[in-house]
Design a protein around this motif. Structure first.
Motif, short mmCIF file in Angstrom:
data_model
loop_
_atom_site.label_atom_id
_atom_site.label_comp_id
_atom_site.label_asym_id
_atom_site.label_seq_id
_atom_site.Cartn_x
_atom_site.Cartn_y
_atom_site.Cartn_z
N ALA A 27 0.81 -1.22 0.00
CA ALA A 27 0.00 0.00 0.00
C ALA A 27 0.84 1.26 0.00
O ALA A 27 0.40 2.30 -0.50
N SER A 28 2.04 1.19 0.57
CA SER A 28 2.86 2.40 0.73
C SER A 28 3.99 2.53 -0.28
O SER A 28 4.53 3.62 -0.46
N GLY A 29 4.39 1.41 -0.88
CA GLY A 29 5.55 1.45 -1.76
C GLY A 29 6.87 1.47 -1.01
O GLY A 29 7.92 1.69 -1.59
N VAL A 30 6.81 1.23 0.30
CA VAL A 30 8.01 1.15 1.14
C VAL A 30 8.30 -0.33 1.38
O VAL A 30 7.39 -1.10 1.71
N SER A 31 9.53 -0.74 1.22
CA SER A 31 9.86 -2.16 1.32
C SER A 31 9.54 -2.73 2.70
O SER A 31 9.59 -2.03 3.71
N VAL A 49 9.30 9.17 2.95
CA VAL A 49 9.00 7.79 3.32
C VAL A 49 7.94 7.77 4.42
O VAL A 49 7.00 6.96 4.38
N LEU A 50 8.06 8.65 5.39
CA LEU A 50 7.08 8.72 6.46
C LEU A 50 5.69 9.04 5.90
O LEU A 50 4.69 8.46 6.31
N ASP A 51 5.63 9.95 4.93
CA ASP A 51 4.36 10.28 4.30
C ASP A 51 3.80 9.08 3.55
O ASP A 51 2.60 8.83 3.57
N ARG A 52 4.65 8.32 2.88
CA ARG A 52 4.18 7.13 2.15
C ARG A 52 3.62 6.09 3.11
O ARG A 52 2.62 5.44 2.82
N ILE A 53 4.27 5.94 4.26
CA ILE A 53 3.75 5.00 5.27
C ILE A 53 2.40 5.48 5.78
O ILE A 53 1.44 4.70 5.87
N ALA A 54 2.31 6.78 6.11
CA ALA A 54 1.04 7.34 6.59
C ALA A 54 -0.06 7.16 5.54
O ALA A 54 -1.18 6.76 5.87
N THR A 55 0.26 7.43 4.28
CA THR A 55 -0.72 7.28 3.21
C THR A 55 -1.14 5.82 3.08
O THR A 55 -2.33 5.53 2.93
N GLY A 56 -0.19 4.90 3.17
CA GLY A 56 -0.52 3.47 3.10
C GLY A 56 -1.42 3.03 4.24
O GLY A 56 -2.22 2.10 4.10
N VAL A 119 7.80 13.41 -4.90
CA VAL A 119 6.41 13.15 -5.24
C VAL A 119 5.75 12.39 -4.10
O VAL A 119 6.27 11.37 -3.65
N PHE A 120 4.60 12.88 -3.66
CA PHE A 120 3.84 12.24 -2.60
C PHE A 120 2.70 11.43 -3.21
O PHE A 120 2.07 11.86 -4.18
N LEU A 121 2.44 10.27 -2.64
CA LEU A 121 1.39 9.40 -3.13
C LEU A 121 0.01 10.01 -2.90
O LEU A 121 -0.19 10.78 -1.97
N PRO A 122 -0.96 9.64 -3.74
CA PRO A 122 -2.32 10.12 -3.52
C PRO A 122 -2.86 9.59 -2.19
O PRO A 122 -2.59 8.45 -1.81
N SER A 156 -6.40 25.04 -3.16
CA SER A 156 -6.93 23.81 -2.59
C SER A 156 -7.02 22.79 -3.71
O SER A 156 -7.15 23.16 -4.89
N TYR A 157 -6.93 21.52 -3.35
CA TYR A 157 -6.97 20.47 -4.36
C TYR A 157 -7.32 19.14 -3.71
O TYR A 157 -7.16 18.96 -2.50
N ALA A 158 -7.80 18.25 -4.53
CA ALA A 158 -8.12 16.90 -4.07
C ALA A 158 -6.82 16.20 -3.69
O ALA A 158 -5.86 16.22 -4.45
N GLY A 159 -6.80 15.60 -2.50
CA GLY A 159 -5.59 14.92 -2.03
C GLY A 159 -5.38 13.56 -2.66
O GLY A 159 -4.33 12.94 -2.45
#
Length: 181
Positions: A27-31, A49-56, A119-122, A156-159
């Protein structure tokens, strides 16, 4: 930031959501190995990486960096605010407390001159982000569409879009970001 406490929060959020390390990695793209190392407190992740984990996990960086506080009036003194510093030359200061059942984050970000934060994940469907530029210039890229914002501008924008933040200028860029997941 306490790397062991961060690791414990990541593990607790993953378990609370019923995810395995493999599922969170997908889900996060982090190994899986990096996630395991972070959960054990053996590695401090970059902000990206922390943001990718949170997003996942479907949550915010703030929830991974600090404990929940009771609902009510909360004051976060400057010295109590969690700050994630990235070796690339930027930092995120979490201004919002983590409250039970609330997935909202308010941050102050400083990007050094010519720094690209990546780049941050959606985020999940229905998430929203609001941004206001305090000083400098920010190149905000949404799904490969760049927008240049200057001091005093807001947007503002869709996250649930890929989004990237970069400072093309020779002076630091400071902006505020509010996110509702």
């Amino acid at each position: 930031m306490d790397v062991e406490a961060l690791g414990g929060r990541v593990r607790a959020e993953r378990r609370r959501r019923g995810l395995t390390l493999d599922a969170l990695a997908g889900a996060s793209g982090v190994s899986r190995s990096m996630l395991s190392e972070i959960e054990r407190g053996g590695r401090m992740p970059t902000v990206l990486v922390l943001d990718r984990i949170a997003t996942g996990l479907g949550t915010s960086i703030a929830r991974l960096m600090q404990d929940e506080r009771p609902v009510g009036t909360t004051v976060l003194r400057h010295h109590e605010q969690e700050v994630a510093r990235d070796p690339a030359g930027w930092e995120r200061r979490v201004l919002s407390p983590v409250l039970p059942g609330v997935e909202f984050e308010f941050m102050r970000t400083t990007l050094g001159a010519h720094v690209d934060a990546g780049v941050f994940l959606p985020h999940g469907a229905g998430s929203l982000e609001y941004i206001g530029i305090e000083r400098g210039t920010l190149r905000l890229t949404l799904d490969d569409e760049p927008l240049e914002l200057h001091a005093g501008d807001s947007a503002s924008y869709a996250g649930d879009r890929r989004h990237a933040f970069a400072n093309p200028g020779s002076e630091p860029c400071v902006y505020y970001l509010a996110m509702r997941l």
